[in-house]
Write an enzyme that holds these catalytic residues in place. Sequence first.
Site, PDB file in Angstrom:
ATOM      1  N   LEU A  81       0.880  -1.089  -0.399  1.00  0.00           N
ATOM      2  CA  LEU A  81       0.048  -0.470  -0.134  1.00  0.00           C
ATOM      3  C   LEU A  81       0.904   1.118   0.111  1.00  0.00           C
ATOM      4  O   LEU A  81       0.291   2.506  -0.297  1.00  0.00           O
ATOM      5  CB  LEU A  81      -1.049  -0.098   1.080  1.00  0.00           C
ATOM      6  N   TYR A 184       8.489  16.712  12.225  1.00  0.00           N
ATOM      7  CA  TYR A 184       7.796  15.384  12.317  1.00  0.00           C
ATOM      8  C   TYR A 184       8.090  14.892  13.430  1.00  0.00           C
ATOM      9  O   TYR A 184       8.993  14.588  14.417  1.00  0.00           O
ATOM     10  CB  TYR A 184       8.173  14.221  11.367  1.00  0.00           C
TER      11      TYR A 184
END
Length: 262
Positions: A81, A184
Amino acid sequence: MSGFSSTSTAEEVTQGIHGTGLTAIVTGTTHGIGTETARVLALRGVHVIMAVRNTIAAKTVQETILEEIPTAKVDFMELDLSSMASVRKFASEFQSSGLPLNILINNAGILATPFTLSKDNIELQFATNYLGHFLLTNLLLDIMKKSASASKQEGRIINVTSGGHRYTYSEGIIFDKINDESSYENWRAYGQSKLANILHANELAMRLKEDGVNITANSLHPGAIITNIYKPEISGSVPTELMNKFGKMVMKNIQQLLQISS
């Protein structure tokens, strides 16, 4: 009242349901929730296509299900994915199979990983948990529409999400910083991907209803499940707000998870 509770198992909830003639794709079926979902769907007569990165592990799961349920129809196909090329390849191969598609369960996911870019240069959690599933759903939607029409049975699209969508706090999805390594935060990035799953399901459900298509789209938080998706050595410590919430709850086992077929 349904008579079920958070301790009810998927097998209990689907008792009496017959899925013969239906086909389901379940992503991430080599462990945890995905494995149990595939097993119970197969138990109810559904033809299950396990969409997996690790085909060796999928073969083991397939054999285990067939040992328990000799009449089960369980196959697996390779799907990464995090790679949009892999998603397109999977969708093309499934379309070529000629199989119908009645149920799509977007289950696979990764949790609070260190900053990493996918093959398409997208932050890995957002790419895997959301974008891959979004593209997969979009590519398979026409098959699902045709299958729902031909079978006269409602199609189901289910995004497995998480209460962790709240880790975005009030900021939501910060699209211009998804690939920003300097800002992040692994758990916040996870929350963004899970919030995107919810927004995807909500918008898709609205569009399907407006178009009069006999398919539902829903997102679900399965609860605090004991699986191997959480790896402390990779994900680090669980956020304090999560511990405060789940510390008062009983962790469920894998069997006590979904009501996807009810």
